[in-house]
Design an enzyme around this catalytic site. Structure first.
Site, PDB file in Angstrom:
ATOM      1  CG  ASP A 188      -1.771  -1.344   1.136  1.00  0.00           C
ATOM      2  OD1 ASP A 188      -2.095  -1.802   0.374  1.00  0.00           O
ATOM      3  OD2 ASP A 188      -2.289  -1.407   2.510  1.00  0.00           O
ATOM      4  CE  LYS A 225     -10.002   7.595 -24.673  1.00  0.00           C
ATOM      5  NZ  LYS A 225      -8.989   6.808 -24.877  1.00  0.00           N
ATOM      6  CG  MET A 266      -5.358  -5.215  -3.183  1.00  0.00           C
ATOM      7  SD  MET A 266      -4.425  -6.507  -2.386  1.00  0.00           S
ATOM      8  CE  MET A 266      -5.691  -7.627  -2.010  1.00  0.00           C
ATOM      9  NE  ARG A 293      -4.573  -2.061   5.115  1.00  0.00           N
ATOM     10  CZ  ARG A 293      -4.809  -3.419   5.554  1.00  0.00           C
ATOM     11  NH1 ARG A 293      -6.064  -3.282   6.069  1.00  0.00           N
ATOM     12  NH2 ARG A 293      -4.000  -4.307   5.465  1.00  0.00           N
TER      13      ARG A 293
HETATM   14  O1  F6P Z   1      -2.159  -4.069   3.375  1.00  0.00           O
HETATM   15  C1  F6P Z   1      -1.844  -5.051   2.142  1.00  0.00           C
HETATM   16  C2  F6P Z   1      -3.253  -5.291   1.435  1.00  0.00           C
HETATM   17  O2  F6P Z   1      -3.154  -6.209   0.592  1.00  0.00           O
HETATM   18  C3  F6P Z   1      -4.236  -4.359   1.277  1.00  0.00           C
HETATM   19  O3  F6P Z   1      -3.804  -3.750   0.014  1.00  0.00           O
HETATM   20  C4  F6P Z   1      -5.536  -4.974   1.292  1.00  0.00           C
HETATM   21  O4  F6P Z   1      -6.738  -4.347   1.565  1.00  0.00           O
HETATM   22  C5  F6P Z   1      -5.333  -6.086   2.392  1.00  0.00           C
HETATM   23  O5  F6P Z   1      -3.908  -6.242   2.426  1.00  0.00           O
HETATM   24  C6  F6P Z   1      -5.922  -7.571   2.023  1.00  0.00           C
HETATM   25  O6  F6P Z   1      -5.853  -8.059   3.272  1.00  0.00           O
HETATM   26  P1  F6P Z   1      -6.184  -9.801   3.362  1.00  0.00           P
HETATM   27  O7  F6P Z   1      -4.736 -10.446   2.661  1.00  0.00           O
HETATM   28  O8  F6P Z   1      -6.127 -10.003   4.931  1.00  0.00           O
HETATM   29  O9  F6P Z   1      -7.230 -10.111   2.783  1.00  0.00           O
END
Ligand code: F6P
Length: 317
Positions: A126, A212, A168, A170
């Site tokens: 993240d 487009k 991803m 968070r």
């Molecule tokens: O913090 C790393 C991360 O991959 C985030 O990007 C994602 O929201 C979260 O962990 C997912 O967590 P888990 O593997 O517990 O589902």
């Protein structure tokens, strides 16, 4: 200092960091105890001595050889006391914690509440650790996402489709911004920036009239669900959309050169810092120089500067 411990979360580059910790410690005749399954393993006493030999051949592997787990028990005082007991029973004089915000918060707690010497190493895809430019694992995650995106683009172009791709991160839009700019995407939706779906749909419709037809929109998971954005676009524009949620593929894979080197440097530096008697700090690198910052600072929310990236995505679409 004769013995230190290491526990980790999971992302690409962490094995390279474990290797660096073990071999740097061995250079100083310090023994390293690997703690399996994160804080839960610390509570359960899942420990094993790591030798120079036991970390051979892992520098190029994703994930963590120490495995990891979330621990609800560590949030309780009873769990914390058990964790401290494991450290004491194994004569572990200092603990290196490699991970993201949750892991570093645990390290801060062990230092402040129980007087354990802890050093944090920032490792999270993240890239949301405050005061840290780049965390271990973030570069690999962006490259993995980019590789997937390039493949999606082939289909998007061939079939002249609109794709909404969820990444991803968070509550942080860092991965999304990197992927959008490096992937040549038309739009990026991130928690740090307001956006209007109506305006975006007007742009899509206008572009469509001019010919487009293929759009790739990146959505950070902390902003919205890709499927909801895609449904809304279809509802407003009448155009067909497809969705791809990249998910956990972004956390795995062979670490990039950037992650391996960062992991080697920060892991090694973390041992030096523990040896110097510092505690409750996070190690980091800026302008090729190494620093520590208080864990208390590192676990605060990070504000990322999004404007330059965002503006460029819009100029280059
Ligand atoms: O913090 C790393 C991360 O991959 C985030 O990007 C994602 O929201 C979260 O962990 C997912 O967590 P888990 O593997 O517990 O589902």
């Amino acid at each position: 200092m004769k013995r230190i411990g290491i526990l980790t979360r999971d992302c690409a580059g962490i094995n390279a960091c474990i290797r660096a910790v073990v071999r740097t410690a061995s250079f100083y005749n310090i023994e390293v105890i690997g703690i399996f399954r994160g804080y839960q393993g610390l509570i359960n006493g899942e420990v094993k001595v790591l030798t120079r030999r036991s970390v051979s051949g892992i520098i190029n592997q994703g994930g963590t050889i120490l495995k990891t787990a979330r621990s609800k028990q560590f949030l309780t005082e009873e769990g914390q006391l058990k964790a401290v007991r494991t450290l004491q029973e194994n004569n572990i004089e200092g603990l290196i914690v490699v991970g993201g915000n949750g892991s570093l918060t645990g390290a801060h707690l062990l230092a402040t509440k129980y007087g354990i010497s802890t050093v944090g190493v920032p490792a999270t895809i993240d890239n949301d650790i405050n005061g840290v430019d780049l965390s271990i694992g973030a570069d690999t995650a962006v490259n993995v996402a980019l590789d997937a995106l390039d493949k999606i683009r082939d289909t998007a172009t061939s079939l002249e489709r609109i794709f909404v791709v969820e990444v991803m991160g968070r509550e942080c839009g860092w991965i999304a911004l990197q992927v959008a700019l490096a992937g040549g995407c038309e739009e990026v939706l991130i928690p740090e920036k307001d956006f209007g779906i109506t305006k975006m749909c007007e742009d899509i419709t206008e572009g469509n009239i001019k010919g487009k037809v293929s759009w790739i929109i990146i959505v950070a998971e902390g902003k919205a669900k890709a499927v909801d954005i895609a449904n809304k676009i279809t509802e407003i524009t009448g155009l067909e959309t497809r969705v791809a949620v990249l998910g956990h593929i972004q956390r795995g894979g062979r670490p990039t050169r950037i992650d391996r080197i960062l992991a080697a440097q920060l892991g090694s530096y973390a041992v030096e810092i523990l040896k110097e008697g510092k505690s409750d700090v996070c190690v980091t690198k800026r302008d090729n120089t190494f620093y520590t910052l208080p864990l208390e600072e590192a676990i605060k929310p990070k504000e990322i500067k999004v404007d330059n990236y965002y503006k460029l995505v819009k100029i280059l679409l």
